[in-house]
Design a protein around this motif. Structure first.
Motif, PDB file in Angstrom:
ATOM      1  N   UNK A   1      10.398 -21.750 -47.063  1.00 19.29           N
ATOM      2  CA  UNK A   1      11.365 -20.956 -46.072  1.00 19.29           C
ATOM      3  C   UNK A   1      12.593 -21.979 -45.924  1.00 19.29           C
ATOM      4  N   UNK A   2      13.593 -21.404 -45.547  1.00 17.47           N
ATOM      5  CA  UNK A   2      14.870 -22.219 -45.344  1.00 17.47           C
ATOM      6  C   UNK A   2      14.573 -23.025 -44.083  1.00 17.47           C
ATOM      7  N   UNK A   3      14.990 -24.236 -44.136  1.00 18.25           N
ATOM      8  CA  UNK A   3      15.017 -25.035 -43.061  1.00 18.25           C
ATOM      9  C   UNK A   3      15.515 -24.726 -41.749  1.00 18.25           C
ATOM     10  N   UNK A   4      16.588 -23.977 -41.823  1.00 18.45           N
ATOM     11  CA  UNK A   4      17.338 -23.386 -40.674  1.00 18.45           C
ATOM     12  C   UNK A   4      16.548 -22.470 -39.953  1.00 18.45           C
ATOM     13  N   UNK A   5      15.343 -21.955 -40.636  1.00 20.32           N
ATOM     14  CA  UNK A   5      14.971 -20.910 -39.987  1.00 20.32           C
ATOM     15  C   UNK A   5      13.468 -21.223 -39.313  1.00 20.32           C
ATOM     16  N   UNK A   6      13.297 -22.620 -39.017  1.00 18.78           N
ATOM     17  CA  UNK A   6      12.241 -23.292 -38.716  1.00 18.78           C
ATOM     18  C   UNK A   6      12.309 -23.153 -36.994  1.00 18.78           C
ATOM     19  N   UNK A   7      11.201 -22.611 -36.272  1.00 16.09           N
ATOM     20  CA  UNK A   7      11.469 -22.571 -35.040  1.00 16.09           C
ATOM     21  C   UNK A   7      10.952 -24.023 -34.329  1.00 16.09           C
ATOM     22  N   UNK A   8      10.824 -23.922 -33.061  1.00 12.81           N
ATOM     23  CA  UNK A   8      10.236 -25.015 -32.160  1.00 12.81           C
ATOM     24  C   UNK A   8       8.793 -25.275 -32.523  1.00 12.81           C
ATOM     25  N   UNK A   9       8.247 -26.580 -32.251  1.00 14.69           N
ATOM     26  CA  UNK A   9       7.010 -26.777 -32.543  1.00 14.69           C
ATOM     27  C   UNK A   9       6.244 -26.225 -31.364  1.00 14.69           C
ATOM     28  N   UNK A  10       5.020 -25.567 -32.008  1.00 12.56           N
ATOM     29  CA  UNK A  10       3.767 -25.070 -30.824  1.00 12.56           C
ATOM     30  C   UNK A  10       3.699 -25.920 -29.711  1.00 12.56           C
ATOM     31  N   UNK A  11       3.583 -25.340 -28.688  1.00 12.93           N
ATOM     32  CA  UNK A  11       3.080 -26.133 -27.284  1.00 12.93           C
ATOM     33  C   UNK A  11       1.610 -26.483 -27.631  1.00 12.93           C
ATOM     34  N   UNK A  12       1.178 -27.321 -26.964  1.00 11.69           N
ATOM     35  CA  UNK A  12      -0.342 -27.848 -27.378  1.00 11.69           C
ATOM     36  C   UNK A  12      -1.016 -27.757 -26.133  1.00 11.69           C
ATOM     37  N   UNK A  13      -2.054 -27.005 -26.126  1.00  7.19           N
ATOM     38  CA  UNK A  13      -3.016 -27.153 -25.005  1.00  7.19           C
ATOM     39  C   UNK A  13      -4.307 -27.839 -25.107  1.00  7.19           C
ATOM     40  N   UNK A  14      -4.649 -28.798 -24.212  1.00  7.16           N
ATOM     41  CA  UNK A  14      -5.931 -29.329 -24.405  1.00  7.16           C
ATOM     42  C   UNK A  14      -7.071 -28.448 -24.122  1.00  7.16           C
ATOM     43  N   UNK A  15      -7.806 -28.281 -25.096  1.00 13.10           N
ATOM     44  CA  UNK A  15      -9.171 -27.514 -25.033  1.00 13.10           C
ATOM     45  C   UNK A  15     -10.143 -28.340 -24.735  1.00 13.10           C
ATOM     46  N   UNK A  16     -10.627 -28.224 -23.407  1.00 14.32           N
ATOM     47  CA  UNK A  16     -11.593 -29.080 -23.073  1.00 14.32           C
ATOM     48  C   UNK A  16     -11.213 -30.452 -22.692  1.00 14.32           C
ATOM     49  N   UNK A  17      -9.839 -30.493 -22.469  1.00 20.39           N
ATOM     50  CA  UNK A  17      -9.015 -31.862 -22.328  1.00 20.39           C
ATOM     51  C   UNK A  17      -8.738 -32.413 -23.503  1.00 20.39           C
ATOM     52  N   UNK A  18      -9.230 -33.647 -23.987  1.00 19.78           N
ATOM     53  CA  UNK A  18      -9.016 -34.566 -25.091  1.00 19.78           C
ATOM     54  C   UNK A  18     -10.503 -35.090 -25.348  1.00 19.78           C
ATOM     55  N   UNK A  19     -11.450 -34.029 -25.860  1.00 23.22           N
ATOM     56  CA  UNK A  19     -12.871 -34.298 -26.040  1.00 23.22           C
ATOM     57  C   UNK A  19     -13.249 -35.370 -26.953  1.00 23.22           C
ATOM     58  N   UNK A  20     -12.353 -35.622 -27.887  1.00 21.57           N
ATOM     59  CA  UNK A  20     -12.602 -36.991 -28.708  1.00 21.57           C
ATOM     60  C   UNK A  20     -12.349 -38.127 -28.323  1.00 21.57           C
ATOM     61  N   UNK A  21     -11.478 -38.285 -27.101  1.00 23.00           N
ATOM     62  CA  UNK A  21     -11.177 -39.645 -26.397  1.00 23.00           C
ATOM     63  C   UNK A  21     -12.182 -39.497 -25.082  1.00 23.00           C
TER      64      UNK A  21
END
Length: 550
Positions: free
Chosen positions: A214-234
């Motif tokens: 795609x054209x770089x100018x069409x890139x939208x903002x990064x998706x927001x991140x929701x912590x599923x079960x918090x941070x279960x790897x940490x």
């Protein structure tokens, strides 16, 4: 008068006749045995190619399924009742089998006798084991096969370039097989197959689609991140420590799995029982197999919810923890929904939870929605920060708490979503295509996809325009500041044209080599007996030239 030839000429002709007779007999015997051997070689090559292709797909599947390893282990736990990392033996066996078959593919020019004794049993075991694995995964975890098609959107352009280079490199092997073949039909068949594969690779970019082209100018903002079960790897899943670790990674929201206790307290628990994530086996050994909702809050509060994490080390992260961190992990308790909501309100983060209805013999079987709603209102969290996913009594919930963000966990038609007042959709990442994402965005429906744990998948969804994702690895996704790759359509076409020209230039270089050179090159890995017979064939075929010279 009869002109007599010199004695030396008669001697030379006699020697040539003897050599011709000897080599002719040996060549006829070789041809008879070679016809039978060619049939075995064709059958063996077909079986080996099928096994290699199946293992290649199987290996690629598990490589890309890394995003969902924890989900796979959870499926195994629900079936066996014991927690273990089932991906380790599968990956080890797959890597060993793939390496073994790849070695046989490279050595496919060995004699049939060596192959049958050395490789037949191994190939059979690899083929049967892989087939059983594919069938088992399809029955238990069928939706995971979608990851293959989704990952091709991220790896397709690069796999195409690699495949084109590999097929070009195989030109010598194909030419050698054709030079060694005695039948014209076989030569034509090999040539047609090779050219078909090559032409397919040339034109396959016409069908490759990827959101990241795609054209770089069409890139939208990064998706927001929701912590599923918090941070279960940490930290242990669904504990306050896990949610705090997620908030330290600047997540935009917290997600949890909720169950109703025997005395009507909503608490966080993913499993049906308490065996995996608490010490219920030691505290209540007679009740360890009971449903988690059949414990009252007093009993639940007495359980330890962190020691299992140190013992099982489900994400191989305990070794990197300090002594104080291990102490904090080992002293976690079961978390209530109200505690999580208060933490989300304090951090001004959104909160989303899925609610499991109590079993039939539970005292709160019918008022479970009211109890959960009362907990949300009592926690003090602003209603607009809560994503309400429970579909039961949704109309009543909208009347009592109109500020809640009504969220669907099912893929429903747009008319149904608008009719129910639903403004958000929470789906697994394989349930929404790029077209669905555009459709939701155009109709002001906020889409959240779960569980997104790998940078390549996060980058792909970023390019697709997904507003938010739910992740078990927020600490990993926070390091992705830009899609892993992004190129314009013009750049991709340029790469395609350059590699096509390079391939044709490489293929044109073979015109300067005669068939004898190709045969000699192809015979490098053949047995000494076959090489000697090939030499005899060349000597026998050249007798006419010798006769002429005499």
């Amino acid at each position: 008068m009869v002109k007599h030839q010199p004695l030396q000429v008669y001697e030379r002709q006699l020697c040539l006749s003897c050599l011709t007779g000897i080599y002719g007999c040996r060549w006829k015997r070789y041809q008879r045995s070679h016809d039978d051997t060619t049939k075995w070689e064709c059958l063996w090559s077909f079986i080996l190619f099928c096994t290699f292709s199946l293992l290649l797909v199987w290996f690629y599947f598990w490589w890309e399924a890394h995003n969902d390893y924890s989900e796979f282990n959870w499926f195994l736990y629900n079936r066996s009742g014991e927690w273990s990392d089932g991906t380790v033996p599968i990956l080890a066996a797959t890597a060993a089998g793939f390496t073994y078959i790849a070695f046989l593919m490279v050595s496919c020019n060995c004699s049939v006798a060596v192959i049958l004794h050395f490789g037949f049993i191994g190939v059979t075991v690899a083929l049967l084991t892989t087939a059983i694995g594919v069938i088992s995964v399809t029955q238990m975890w069928g939706e995971e096969w979608d990851v293959v098609w989704i990952s091709l959107q991220a790896t397709g352009p690069f796999l195409h370039i690699g495949a084109l280079a590999a097929v070009t490199a195989l030109a010598w092997l194909v030419a050698g097989q054709m030079a060694r073949a005695e039948k014209t039909r076989f030569q034509v068949m090999v040539l047609l197959i090779y050219l078909s594969v090559l032409l397919t690779l040339y034109f396959i970019p016409l069908s490759i689609t990827s959101p990241c082209i795609m054209e770089r100018g069409s890139l939208k903002a990064a998706p927001a991140i929701i912590g599923h079960q918090g941070a279960p790897m940490l930290a242990p899943e669904n504990t306050l420590l896990s949610f705090n670790r997620a908030l330290q990674r600047n997540v935009s929201g917290l997600e949890a799995d909720v169950t109703i206790s025997l005395d009507g307290i909503p608490f966080l628990m993913r499993d049906r029982t308490l065996r995996r994530t608490t010490n219920v086996r030691r505290v209540f050994p007679d009740r360890q197999y009971d449903d988690a909702s059949l414990f009252n809050w007093t009993d639940l509060s007495s359980l330890n919810a962190g020691q299992w994490f140190l013992k099982d080390d489900p994400f191989w992260t305990v070794q990197y923890m300090s002594t104080s961190e291990r102490w904090s992990v080992g002293n976690q308790t079961v978390c209530s929904l109200e505690q999580m909501l208060k933490l989300a309100a304090k951090s001004k983060s959104s909160a989303v939870f899925t609610l499991r209805r109590p079993p039939a013999n539970h005292p709160h079987r019918h008022d479970w929605v009211n109890l959960t709603l009362d907990t949300v209102l009592r926690s003090g969290i602003p209603q607009q920060q809560v994503m309400w996913t429970v579909d039961s009594n949704r109309e009543m919930v909208r009347n009592v708490a109109p500020g809640l963000q009504q969220t669907s966990v099912q893929k429903l038609p747009l008319d149904t979503l608008h009719h129910k007042g639903i403004s958000r959709v929470l789906l697994r990442y394989n349930q929404a295509s790029a077209q669905d994402v555009r459709l939701y965005n155009e109709n002001n429906i906020s889409l959240t996809l779960y569980s997104v744990n790998e940078p390549w998948l996060y980058s792909l969804l970023w390019c697709s325009g997904v507003p938010s994702v739910s992740s078990e690895a927020p600490q990993v996704l926070r390091k992705v500041h830009y899609p892993l790759w992004l190129m314009s359509p013009d750049e991709y076409c340029l790469i395609w044209i350059l590699f096509t020209c390079l391939t044709w230039w490489r293929m044109s270089g073979m015109r300067s080599y005669n068939p004898e050179q190709i045969m000699l090159s192809a015979a490098v890995r053949r047995s000494s007996r076959d090489v000697n017979i090939m030499k005899e064939k060349l000597i026998f075929s050249g007798k006419s030239h010798l006769t002429t010279s005499f």
